[in-house]
Design an enzyme around this catalytic site. Sequence first.
Site, mmCIF file in Angstrom:
data_model
loop_
_atom_site.group_PDB
_atom_site.id
_atom_site.type_symbol
_atom_site.label_atom_id
_atom_site.label_comp_id
_atom_site.label_asym_id
_atom_site.label_seq_id
_atom_site.Cartn_x
_atom_site.Cartn_y
_atom_site.Cartn_z
ATOM 1 N N THR A 70 0.742 -1.309 -0.057
ATOM 2 C CA THR A 70 0.095 0.055 -0.026
ATOM 3 C C THR A 70 0.843 1.309 0.077
ATOM 4 O O THR A 70 1.945 0.952 0.371
ATOM 5 C CB THR A 70 -0.930 0.180 1.351
ATOM 6 O OG1 THR A 70 -0.086 0.142 2.477
ATOM 7 C CG2 THR A 70 -1.826 -1.262 1.370
ATOM 8 N N GLY A 71 0.155 2.328 -0.554
ATOM 9 C CA GLY A 71 1.096 3.715 -0.567
ATOM 10 C C GLY A 71 1.977 3.761 -1.636
ATOM 11 O O GLY A 71 3.281 4.265 -1.504
ATOM 12 N N GLY A 80 8.073 7.974 -2.120
ATOM 13 C CA GLY A 80 8.882 7.465 -0.859
ATOM 14 C C GLY A 80 9.051 5.907 -0.967
ATOM 15 O O GLY A 80 9.371 5.351 -1.854
ATOM 16 N N TYR A 131 -0.485 10.449 16.439
ATOM 17 C CA TYR A 131 0.583 9.761 15.310
ATOM 18 C C TYR A 131 1.088 8.493 16.283
ATOM 19 O O TYR A 131 1.077 7.499 15.643
ATOM 20 C CB TYR A 131 1.783 10.522 14.856
ATOM 21 C CG TYR A 131 2.541 9.887 14.018
ATOM 22 C CD1 TYR A 131 2.382 9.140 12.807
ATOM 23 C CD2 TYR A 131 3.966 9.469 14.207
ATOM 24 C CE1 TYR A 131 3.205 8.489 11.918
ATOM 25 C CE2 TYR A 131 4.799 8.920 13.677
ATOM 26 C CZ TYR A 131 4.450 8.449 12.332
ATOM 27 O OH TYR A 131 5.165 7.855 11.580
#
Length: 330
Positions: free
Chosen positions: A28-29, A33, A184
Amino acid sequence: MTRRYGAASTTDDVLSGIDLRGKRILVTGVSAGLGVETARALAAHGANIVGAARDLAKAQEITRQARQEAVPAGGSLELTGLDLANLSSVRACANTLLADGRPFDVIIANAGVMATPPGKTADGFETQFGTNHLGHFVFINRLAPLLQDGGRVVMLASSGHRFADVDLDDPGFERTPYEPFVAYGRSKTANILFAVEFDRRHRARGVRATAVHPGGVRTELGRHMSEEHHTALVETINRQLASEGKPPFEFKSVPQGAATSVWAAVVASPEEVGARYCENCHVSDVVADNAVITPVSEGVRRYALDPARAEALWRKSEEMVGESFNPPTL
């Protein structure tokens, strides 16, 4: 003799000599980066990658080179749409993959957000907890039937888990002041606890789950931090390091940051990493919850690996998303 890696190791270092042809891996993502580098490195060693991203147009452009690198090794990289901050999108993406029916050897939960302003996901959850934890909680659990026996789940956590344990009584900051890095920390602790409980529920069929910290890397994850905040944070870290007689902090490169993800996914033994927290391409030591350590020191807080806490978070998460998840029938 087992090769040893460390903070400076790159994805190409840890995958040297590894042939991943025939492996199917979900990341995922894959639009920036670490996600792009993780997908690139695995595909370049022959794996068939399914990259999930919220912005498909961006992902398509940024993975162009990675798709080209995959061809000579027999690998591939295909993309699918996934917005972890919207459970309708999460369920739709999972349903599409389930309907396709092709199994996965590894799922790497790389996507995430950090230190966002106060906000809510499409389903009304606090942004960071909802995106980093609950989105992946639903997505991975729905895809669990596709995980091959002996497969693996890798959760991208963070040393930021030390900022805060999960708050099962007030996950959305309804009764406590919102602090970006506390939120976070809660979400990253949740990622580790999810790995602990998923591992417990699925290890009977050889599926293991682990959590990893990539290290300090300058990526789009820090988009909500000002340059002044970045500078002040590094200065604080360097003062602490200097007081201990250690050299100044240096950010990792993206290939160095993604190295622990690929190491934990396809290089390390399942017994070594299952239900553990890894950083710098090795399993990290457990440190006391009240131990004073620098932000760049190694170590995982005890509360993040607490099995009872992990089970309680699982139950709370099921309640929040309105779904119950059990291991696939053997």
